[in-house]
Scaffold this motif. Structure first.
Motif, PDB file in Angstrom:
ATOM      1  N   TRP B  16      20.428   0.755  -0.926  1.00  0.00           N
ATOM      2  CA  TRP B  16      19.345   1.488  -1.572  1.00  0.00           C
ATOM      3  C   TRP B  16      19.622   1.692  -3.059  1.00  0.00           C
ATOM      4  O   TRP B  16      20.775   1.812  -3.490  1.00  0.00           O
ATOM      5  CB  TRP B  16      19.177   2.852  -0.883  1.00  0.00           C
ATOM      6  CG  TRP B  16      18.621   2.729   0.501  1.00  0.00           C
ATOM      7  CD1 TRP B  16      17.470   2.108   0.871  1.00  0.00           C
ATOM      8  CD2 TRP B  16      19.206   3.237   1.717  1.00  0.00           C
ATOM      9  NE1 TRP B  16      17.281   2.195   2.234  1.00  0.00           N
ATOM     10  CE2 TRP B  16      18.328   2.884   2.786  1.00  0.00           C
ATOM     11  CE3 TRP B  16      20.358   3.963   2.012  1.00  0.00           C
ATOM     12  CZ2 TRP B  16      18.578   3.220   4.111  1.00  0.00           C
ATOM     13  CZ3 TRP B  16      20.605   4.294   3.338  1.00  0.00           C
ATOM     14  CH2 TRP B  16      19.730   3.931   4.371  1.00  0.00           C
ATOM     15  N   CYS B  50      12.544  -0.844   3.283  1.00  0.00           N
ATOM     16  CA  CYS B  50      13.768  -0.222   2.763  1.00  0.00           C
ATOM     17  C   CYS B  50      14.649   0.376   3.864  1.00  0.00           C
ATOM     18  O   CYS B  50      15.874   0.375   3.758  1.00  0.00           O
ATOM     19  CB  CYS B  50      13.422   0.820   1.713  1.00  0.00           C
ATOM     20  SG  CYS B  50      12.675   0.075   0.242  1.00  0.00           S
ATOM     21  N   MET B 125      10.065  -1.813  -0.968  1.00  0.00           N
ATOM     22  CA  MET B 125      10.790  -3.079  -0.828  1.00  0.00           C
ATOM     23  C   MET B 125      10.068  -4.246  -1.478  1.00  0.00           C
ATOM     24  O   MET B 125      10.678  -5.169  -1.992  1.00  0.00           O
ATOM     25  CB  MET B 125      11.025  -3.357   0.661  1.00  0.00           C
ATOM     26  CG  MET B 125      11.876  -4.573   0.942  1.00  0.00           C
ATOM     27  SD  MET B 125      13.535  -4.453   0.246  1.00  0.00           S
ATOM     28  CE  MET B 125      14.479  -3.831   1.644  1.00  0.00           C
ATOM     29  N   CYS B 211      11.228   7.596  -4.903  1.00  0.00           N
ATOM     30  CA  CYS B 211      11.493   6.171  -5.138  1.00  0.00           C
ATOM     31  C   CYS B 211      11.545   5.986  -6.652  1.00  0.00           C
ATOM     32  O   CYS B 211      10.592   5.489  -7.262  1.00  0.00           O
ATOM     33  CB  CYS B 211      10.397   5.304  -4.537  1.00  0.00           C
ATOM     34  SG  CYS B 211      10.662   3.533  -4.790  1.00  0.00           S
TER      35      CYS B 211
END
Lengths: 360, 247, 65
Positions: B16, B50, B125, B211
């Motif tokens: 991540w 993700c 993603m 994010c």
């Protein structure tokens, strides 16, 4: 061998065959002409201690199968036409980790909604259509209610033997017809039989990560595993039935409902001195190429009898004979072929009135 | 005195981005499982996005769902293995957009799994596209470059307000923008696992999560945005709880 | 009293711990780890072992004991 015969519908025989093979998870969505499989499962799966789920759609049903197969259960789904299109995502996923499962395709005729009646024009989708990516599915094509039960029963063993999806390719006629059926002995499956299952295991022990196999064991190892497997399946699993082929000059090639009519056509033709034979693929993948290699010298050509517009199986016949013999096709699309029609067509072939079929 | 140590279930690093909330969610999940003694029968279902990093990061049997299908995959596993602890760790694109049907029907069937949904308002993603369910009006993404406009793209929707009416066991929303809310989120996730342990029904816990990469902010700015903007649209708290209070 | 310690090789330089520490005990550094992220150090004199850094950190850098 169980000698008790029962009268059943093809779809019911498929469902009962699966249950007797130890299938304990079914998820699917209604669509004609296979809905009796779902209906039969809804009534009987719980009685055998399994799970029946009527999915919100085929995609979701296949995702349940993906989970249930990974957890170790013998599981099955079934569909037709537009519903089967949606199953292809799930088939690709099952193939990505080489999970066994049995998927039934009861073909109906036509594009789009098409017709709810029998068809054989989804041959390509069943034989070539494993969703995205390189994959092969073993495709068994029953031609009787008895075979609906016996092939489905056996399909689970084959699926596990190779860790592969097996398709039961039926059609609206075979699925809907009622015949006597000899049901196989019931058996149970141990969900912990295989070491690739996910079950929830103690920390520090080996875990399984169910995703693309290449991510788990590496691309090269995965490629080798998969390719070797497909070759082995191709080599070992070709099945067919021959009828009056020993001295045949023209050999009909047909599976499923069409093959039944072909038997009548062969008998009829032979009464009139025409040396007709029948080669019935039981597996349409792997296509029984070995059968073609063994055909007698007397054979001058092949006639596929298909309920499709585009000579779908004809392609596989040409590959099998390596274009060494002419291919003819008696195509009926939405009608089940008639024995008279087949014999007339064969007479025309013998008389030289029909050009060999171009496969485009 | 309290001690804090990374859960032993986490055995590999995940990829991540810096400041991503998924790592905190993964920690909360594993802490809850270990505190309840469920770590030895956990089955992790991740989405191909993700959350997929968790597949290899944890010492659990795990499976990646086809995008959006995690709740259906978990259904299949839980039915075959009712004594396993089956949980979903997936995003809001998976759970609320492409997989809305799977999420809702799993809730309607009241399948006794624990579903954790990371609401970061974006498709992380794939590079930061708008999320139909969770991107706020005005938020700029690579597929709503001038900001989400309700006239053409519709409004975001609070899915827990829908799911709470499907007669589920437990539905709650937490947030990760400070330690207090992280603790609260952990209590919700733990409740979700307790419900599964006690053979109760479907539990869903949504987590407001940053994010920073795709929001194009620093991680600290991203946390501020959750607190000042996202939480206004998506209030934290318990939405339904058969076994107790409802907010 | 418990104190925080850090495995900065896991750090991804997000600075959430720096912002959240109630005692300003976490110092952002320009030093980078093997992954190339700017890391932090802990001022043990200021640390009260509250665990907030552990809770905020997405990358499990901190242990408090």
């Amino acid at each position: 061998m169980n000698t008790d015969y029962v009268l059943m519908k093809g779809n019911e025989a498929i469902a009962e065959g699966a249950l007797r093979a130890g299938c304990r998870f079914y998820a699917g969505y209604p669509i004609t002409p296979q809905s009796e499989i779902l209906e039969y499962m809804s009534l009987n799966m719980g009685k055998r201690g399994g799970t029946f789920i009527q999915g919100e759609n085929e995609i979701s049903s296949m995702s349940m199968i993906w989970g249930a197969a990974a957890a170790g259960a013998r599981c099955m789904s079934s569909s037709s036409g537009p519903g089967y299109d949606l199953k292809q995502e799930g088939i690709s996923y099952l193939s990505s980790y080489n999970l066994p499962a049995v998927i039934v395709y009861a073909m109906r005729y036509g594009l789009g909604d098409g017709e709810i009646t029998a068809g054989q024009d989804s041959y390509w989708e069943a034989v070539r259509g494993g969703g995205h990516g390189d994959s092969r599915q073993i495709v068994l094509a029953p031609a009787s209610v008895n075979e609906c039960a016996s092939l489905t029963y056996e399909a689970f063993d084959i699926a596990e033997k190779y860790r592969n999806v097996v398709i039961i390719l039926s059609d609206g006629a075979v699925s809907q017809m009622i015949e006597k059926c000899n049901l196989p002995e019931p058996k149970e499956h141990d969900i912990d039989e295989f070491d690739w299952v996910i079950s929830g295991k103690p920390l520090g022990t080996k875990k399984n990560k169910v995703t693309n196999l290449d991510r788990t064991i590496g691309y090269e190892a995965s490629d080798k595993y998969v390719l070797d497997k497909y070759k082995t399946m191709f080599e070992n699993e070709q099945r067919w039935e021959e009828f009056e082929t020993d001295d045949a000059e023209l050999v009909l090639v047909a599976y499923g409902i069409s093959s039944r009519v072909c038997k009548t056509a062969v008998r009829q033709a032979r009464k009139n001195g025409i040396k007709l034979g029948l080669l019935r693929p039981v597996t349409v993948w792997p296509f029984p190429r070995k059968a073609f290699e063994k055909m007698p010298e007397s054979v001058k050509g092949y006639v596929t009898v298909e309920m499709s517009l585009s000579t779908q199986m004809g392609e596989d016949v040409l590959l099998a004979v390596k274009h060494s013999k002419p291919l003819y096709s008696y195509l009926t699309t939405y009608h089940i072929p008639t024995a008279d029609g087949i014999v007339d067509y064969c007479n025309s072939v013998i008389a030289g009135d029909v050009e060999p079929r171009e496969v485009i | 005195m309290a001690t804090y140590r990374k859960p032993v279930s986490i055995i590999n690093e995940a990829g991540w981005c810096g400041g991503c909330g998924h790592g905190v969610v993964q920690r909360l999940i594993t802490e809850c499982l270990e505190e309840l003694g469920l770590q030895d029968k956990a089955v992790c279902v991740v989405d191909i996005a993700c959350s997929y990093w968790s597949l290899d990061a944890l010492d659990y049997d795990a499976i990646a769902g086809p995008h959006g299908r995690c709740a259906a995959v978990a259904t299949g596993i839980k039915k075959v293995r009712p004594d396993s602890t089956v949980y979903v760790h997936a995003g809001d694109g998976s759970s609320y957009v492409i997989g809305l049907s799977e999420t809702c029907y799993t809730a309607i069937r009241d399948i006794p799994i624990t579903m954790i949904v990371v609401n970061n308002g974006i498709f992380g993603m794939t590079g930061g596209q708008m999320n139909l369910a969770t991107t706020l009006i005005g938020d700029k993404t690579v597929s709503s470059k001038e900001g989400r406009d309700a006239d053409t793209m519709g409004h975001p929707v609070d899915m827990l307000n829908i799911i709470k009416n499907l007669d589920v066991e437990f539905a709650a929303r937490g947030a990760l923008y400070d330690a207090k809310h992280i603790d609260e989120t952990k209590r919700y996730i733990k409740r979700g696992f307790e419900n599964q342990m006690n053979k109760k029904g479907f539990s869903i816990i949504e987590v407001l999560s940053p994010c920073p990469t795709n929001w194009k902010m620093t991680p600290i700015q991203a946390m501020e945005k959750i607190k000042n903007e996202n939480e206004k649209m998506f209030p934290v708290g318990i939405y339904t709880d058969r076994g107790g209070e409802t907010v | 009293m418990a104190k925080a310690s850090a495995n900065t090789e896991l750090c991804k330089g997000c600075r959430l711990c720096v912002d959240a520490c109630p005692k300003q005990a976490i110092i952002p550094l320009e030093t980078v780890n093997k992954k190339g992220y700017e890391i932090i150090s802990i001022d043990q004199g200021k640390c009260i072992g509250c665990g907030i850094c552990y809770k905020m950190c997405p990358d499990y850098v901190f242990t408090v004991e």
